[in-house]
Design an enzyme around this catalytic site. Structure first.
Site, short mmCIF file in Angstrom:
data_model
loop_
_atom_site.label_atom_id
_atom_site.label_comp_id
_atom_site.label_asym_id
_atom_site.label_seq_id
_atom_site.Cartn_x
_atom_site.Cartn_y
_atom_site.Cartn_z
N ASP A 13 13.70 -7.05 -0.90
CA ASP A 13 12.99 -5.83 -1.29
C ASP A 13 13.22 -5.44 -2.75
O ASP A 13 13.21 -4.27 -3.12
CB ASP A 13 13.40 -4.64 -0.39
CG ASP A 13 13.12 -4.93 1.07
OD1 ASP A 13 12.14 -5.64 1.34
OD2 ASP A 13 13.87 -4.45 1.92
N GLY A 40 8.13 -8.32 3.59
CA GLY A 40 7.14 -7.26 3.37
C GLY A 40 7.05 -7.08 1.87
O GLY A 40 7.95 -6.53 1.24
P1 GDP Z 1 9.70 -7.10 -2.03
O1 GDP Z 1 9.98 -7.36 -0.59
O2 GDP Z 1 10.74 -7.70 -2.93
O3 GDP Z 1 8.30 -7.50 -2.45
O4 GDP Z 1 9.80 -5.52 -2.23
P2 GDP Z 1 9.16 -4.40 -1.27
O5 GDP Z 1 7.70 -4.35 -1.51
O6 GDP Z 1 9.64 -4.54 0.11
O7 GDP Z 1 9.90 -3.11 -1.82
C1 GDP Z 1 9.80 -2.72 -3.16
C2 GDP Z 1 9.18 -1.31 -3.20
O8 GDP Z 1 9.34 -0.78 -4.49
C3 GDP Z 1 7.68 -1.31 -2.94
O9 GDP Z 1 7.35 -0.10 -2.33
C4 GDP Z 1 7.09 -1.38 -4.34
O10 GDP Z 1 5.78 -0.83 -4.42
C5 GDP Z 1 8.07 -0.56 -5.11
N1 GDP Z 1 8.27 -0.92 -6.52
C6 GDP Z 1 8.29 -2.15 -7.09
N2 GDP Z 1 8.63 -2.06 -8.40
C7 GDP Z 1 8.83 -0.74 -8.65
C8 GDP Z 1 9.25 -0.01 -9.80
O11 GDP Z 1 9.52 -0.54 -10.86
N3 GDP Z 1 9.37 1.34 -9.65
C9 GDP Z 1 9.10 1.98 -8.49
N4 GDP Z 1 9.25 3.29 -8.45
N5 GDP Z 1 8.72 1.32 -7.39
C10 GDP Z 1 8.60 -0.01 -7.46
P1 IMO Z 2 11.49 -9.25 1.75
O1 IMO Z 2 10.81 -10.57 1.52
C1 IMO Z 2 15.01 -7.16 3.25
C2 IMO Z 2 17.01 -8.93 6.73
C3 IMO Z 2 17.00 -8.17 8.04
C4 IMO Z 2 18.32 -8.62 8.62
C5 IMO Z 2 18.40 -10.08 8.19
C6 IMO Z 2 17.95 -11.07 9.25
O2 IMO Z 2 10.55 -8.13 1.99
O3 IMO Z 2 12.50 -8.99 0.69
P2 IMO Z 2 15.55 -11.79 10.17
O4 IMO Z 2 14.48 -10.99 10.82
O5 IMO Z 2 15.14 -12.46 8.92
O6 IMO Z 2 16.23 -12.72 11.11
O7 IMO Z 2 16.68 -10.70 9.76
O8 IMO Z 2 17.58 -10.19 7.06
N1 IMO Z 2 15.67 -9.19 6.13
C7 IMO Z 2 15.20 -8.57 5.05
N2 IMO Z 2 15.73 -7.55 4.32
N3 IMO Z 2 13.84 -7.74 2.89
C8 IMO Z 2 13.33 -8.77 3.58
O9 IMO Z 2 12.25 -9.46 3.16
C9 IMO Z 2 13.99 -9.20 4.75
N4 IMO Z 2 13.75 -10.15 5.66
C10 IMO Z 2 14.79 -10.14 6.49
O10 IMO Z 2 16.94 -6.78 7.83
O11 IMO Z 2 19.37 -7.95 7.99
MG MG Z 3 10.18 -6.30 1.18
#
Ligand code: GDP
Ligand code: IMO
Ligand code: MG
Length: 420
Positions: A13, A40
């Protein structure tokens, strides 16, 4: 002829979706190489929010080919749902390709994931996303998995799915199993136009000097080999996984970009040395909107961990960083970076790879004065507040690599590019 890898440098994330979308502007092919719909990835374009779980984050560019690589585990239902959603929003999705040898997540894998998780005692729970990721990869390495190409041959699909005595290990009947076979055959027919031999395809693209971007899911600390085992996912999000999950070899890779939040978060269980369970942690969660993209769970929040960052540079051969969510730190009086740990009265500056040991370390912090200014309107590095620049400089010092991208908001435009 460039192959770049983008990985999460923390616990997932980090904002990989946003940065992949940005870099897709300069790519011909974007490839997801591991994980499944546990991921996600969020992209925000002109106020519209896209949450991608299966499809690579380059999909919004019609001229960028997006490949779900062999190392991914595919939920056909989630994938089809995502394709439909994108089509409703006006995207053709004609640029999507799915590896014929990627493995398939079955509903039984999801059931097993939930069952295994609920049978784990307190302290041993992993907090998985319950998407069936672990059981699907288990079947892959046990050489009894269903691959994407198997969805296209009814008899093969029947043999593979019936070969597993699901009725004995789960609370399901043969009628349920038969329904899964029928559903999955039907899914296969829907996704058939997208299925390709991805390994040969990627090598052809490479030979034609196409720019290839490999998009990691999860993050370094969730890697099954390099993360906080057993509190990890079941694949290799680290740079090595980009090779095994795509078929492109290590010497083809020219750049490895580590995406790191300006602080750090974790969803699920497991050690987290810089976790803040106080008001400051709550403030990071609230300001940063730190709730899971896939499960909606509150993310655990803490200060940036420089020990983890260095480890991530090492195990991924990172060449540069993209620092995200720096805007969230505006308004904090003090900001901290963990530069070392203390364990049993001893200072260490490396990451103990044993989860138990890591759960015992105490972070040693360097404290920085914060800044009040809102960063979201800034587009030039020089216009950032002085204290903010000091903070970035220290991150670069610790990592030993430049932070070429600074993200100060969730949308494409809220980005500062440096050294390019
Ligand atoms: P990912 O799994 O690494 O693609 O990250 P996620 O999408 O799960 O979580 C990142 C969250 O932070 C999302 O809601 C993005 O829209 C948001 N985001 C990404 N870059 C920035 C940033 O520089 N500032 C802010 N405020 N939000 C950001
Ligand atoms: P993105 O790509 C954050 C975490 C779960 C759990 C562990 C194992 O959005 O960064 P799983 O379902 O993979 O067997 O769960 O990994 N986890 C993540 N945490 N971002 C993700 O994906 C994750 N995908 C799995 O919360 O701790
Ligand atoms: Mg994510």
């Amino acid at each position: 002829m460039t192959v770049k890898v983008l990985i999460g440098a923390q616990w997932g994330d980090e904002g990989k979706g946003k940065i992949t979308d940005l870099l897709s502007n300069e790519a011909d092919v974007v490839v997801r190489y591991q994980g499944g719909n546990n991921a996600g990835h969020t992209i925000v374009v002109e106020g519209e929010v896209f949450k991608l779980h299966m499809i690579p984050s380059g999909i919004l560019y019609e001229n960028v080919e997006c490949v779900i690589g062999n190392g991914v585990v595919v939920s056909p239902a989630v994938l089809i749902g995502e394709i439909d959603k994108l089509k409703t929003k006006g995207y053709s999705v004609n640029n999507l390709k799915i590896s014929n040898t990627a493995h398939v997540i079955l509903p039984f894998h999801e059931m097993m994931d939930k069952q295994q998780e609920s049978s784990r005692s307190e302290g041993t729970k992993i907090g998985t996303t319950s998407r069936g990721i672990g059981p699907a990869y288990t079947d892959k390495v046990s050489r009894r998995g269903v691959r994407v190409k198997d969805l296209l041959v009814k008899e093969t699909l029947e043999t593979l799915i019936n070969g597993r005595n699901w009725t004995e290990i789960l609370d399901v009947t043969q009628a349920d199993v038969d329904k899964v076979i029928a559903d999955y055959y039907a899914y296969g027919q829907i996704i058939k136009p997208y299925i390709i031999d991805s390994v040969n395809y990627l090598h052809e693209q490479y030979a034609q000097k196409k720019r290839i971007l490999l998009e990691g899911a999860q993050g370094t600390m969730l890697d099954v080999d390099f993360g906080t085992y057993p509190f990890v996912t079941s694949s290799n999000p680290t740079a090595g996984g980009a090779c095994t999950g795509s078929g492109l070899g290590p010497t083809m890779i020219r750049e490895v970009i580590g995406v790191a939040k300006a602080y750090i978060t974790r969803v699920g269980e497991g050690p987290f040395p810089t976790e803040l369970t106080n008001e400051t942690g709550e403030m990071l969660r609230t300001k940063g909107g730190e709730f899971g993209t896939t499960t909606g769970r509150p993310r655990r929040c803490g200060w940036l961990d420089g020990v983890i960052l260095k480890y991530s540079v090492n195990v991924n051969s990172l060449t540069s960083l993209a620092i995200t969510k720096l805007d969230i730190l505006s308004g904090f009086k003090e900001i901290k970076i963990c530069t070392a740990y203390e364990i049993n009265g001893k200072k260490i500056d490396y990451l103990p790879t044993d989860a138990k040991e890591l759960s015992l370390v105490k972070p040693i912090y360097q404290t920085f004065a914060g800044w009040e200014e809102d960063l979201t309107g800034i587009r030039e590095y020089s216009a950032l507040p002085a204290n903010c620049k000091k903070y970035i400089k220290e991150i670069e010092n610790i990592a030993g690599i430049p932070a070429n991208i600074i993200s100060i908001g969730n949308s494409r435009d809220k980005t500062i590019y440096r050294y390019v």
